[in-house]
Motif scaffolding. Sequence first.
Motif, short mmCIF file in Angstrom:
data_model
loop_
_atom_site.label_atom_id
_atom_site.label_comp_id
_atom_site.label_asym_id
_atom_site.label_seq_id
_atom_site.Cartn_x
_atom_site.Cartn_y
_atom_site.Cartn_z
N ASP A 1 -2.63 6.42 10.04
CA ASP A 1 -3.51 7.43 9.44
C ASP A 1 -4.64 6.79 8.65
OD1 ASP A 1 -2.02 9.47 10.51
OD2 ASP A 1 -0.98 9.96 8.63
N ARG A 2 -4.42 5.59 8.13
CA ARG A 2 -5.43 4.87 7.34
C ARG A 2 -6.16 3.81 8.15
NH1 ARG A 2 -1.94 7.39 4.95
NH2 ARG A 2 -2.19 8.26 2.88
N TRP B 1 1.89 6.18 8.33
CA TRP B 1 1.02 6.12 7.15
C TRP B 1 -0.10 5.12 7.41
CZ3 TRP B 1 -0.34 2.35 3.60
CH2 TRP B 1 -0.89 2.80 2.39
N VAL C 1 6.25 4.55 7.62
CA VAL C 1 5.22 3.67 7.08
C VAL C 1 4.18 3.29 8.14
CG1 VAL C 1 6.62 2.81 5.17
CG2 VAL C 1 6.56 1.52 7.30
N GLY D 1 0.82 -1.22 0.00
CA GLY D 1 0.00 0.00 0.00
C GLY D 1 0.84 1.25 0.00
N TYR D 2 1.88 1.27 0.84
CA TYR D 2 2.73 2.46 0.90
C TYR D 2 3.47 2.67 -0.41
CZ TYR D 2 6.21 5.85 2.19
OH TYR D 2 6.99 6.98 2.22
N GLY E 1 2.50 2.02 -3.27
CA GLY E 1 1.55 2.50 -4.26
C GLY E 1 0.91 3.82 -3.90
N SER E 2 1.39 4.45 -2.84
CA SER E 2 0.75 5.67 -2.33
C SER E 2 1.26 6.94 -3.01
CB SER E 2 0.99 5.79 -0.82
OG SER E 2 2.34 6.14 -0.56
N SER E 3 0.48 8.00 -2.86
CA SER E 3 0.90 9.30 -3.39
C SER E 3 2.09 9.84 -2.60
CB SER E 3 -0.27 10.30 -3.32
OG SER E 3 -0.69 10.49 -1.98
N GLU E 4 2.20 9.48 -1.32
CA GLU E 4 3.35 9.92 -0.52
C GLU E 4 4.65 9.34 -1.08
OE1 GLU E 4 -0.19 10.13 2.24
OE2 GLU E 4 0.51 8.80 0.65
N TYR E 5 4.61 8.07 -1.43
CA TYR E 5 5.79 7.43 -2.01
C TYR E 5 6.07 8.01 -3.40
CZ TYR E 5 8.88 3.80 -3.84
OH TYR E 5 9.95 3.14 -4.41
N LYS F 1 13.23 6.79 -3.39
CA LYS F 1 12.36 5.66 -3.70
C LYS F 1 13.15 4.36 -3.75
CE LYS F 1 8.92 8.05 -6.51
NZ LYS F 1 8.41 8.18 -7.88
#
Length: 146
Positions: free
Chosen positions: A112-113, A109, A106, A40-41, A43-47, A55
């Motif tokens: 938060d979800r 992250w 992470v 999930g992380y 594939g996230s916008s933050e990553y 990266k």
Amino acid sequence: MLGEPGSAAFTREYERLDRTFDEGGLDDGAEGTFGELRAGYLGSSEYARLADKTKRTYRLYLEEIASVFGDRLLATIGRRDVLAYRDSHMDRPGAGNLKIALLRTVFSWAADREMMKHNPAARVAPLQKGEYRAWPESAINKFRAE
């Protein structure tokens, strides 16, 4: 385990874990695991906003961290686990501190979800690094002369 004994959530979790014995263990992206968090992380916008070099480093470190925590349920990863992981890097404190910082990121992250109730890496102190003194000019000159 998740849920109260006798509840539907408990029964689902028990059955899921029971199936893993027949299947050879939890898969890396199974629901509620560190593997799912990692996927999930990544594939996230933050990553996606990170610099390419960052990266690559994060992906490499998350791969290594997943070898330790990959099939673990997030609900079972506690501060004790994070401290043990940190302490396993005492011979490489710089890399260990970076990996703990990444875990902090992470896990935050995930919290938060609502994938985790709290961040077990929050406030984990960094490993102490050795002290290095700058070479005096005479030592630099001697080195260059050799």
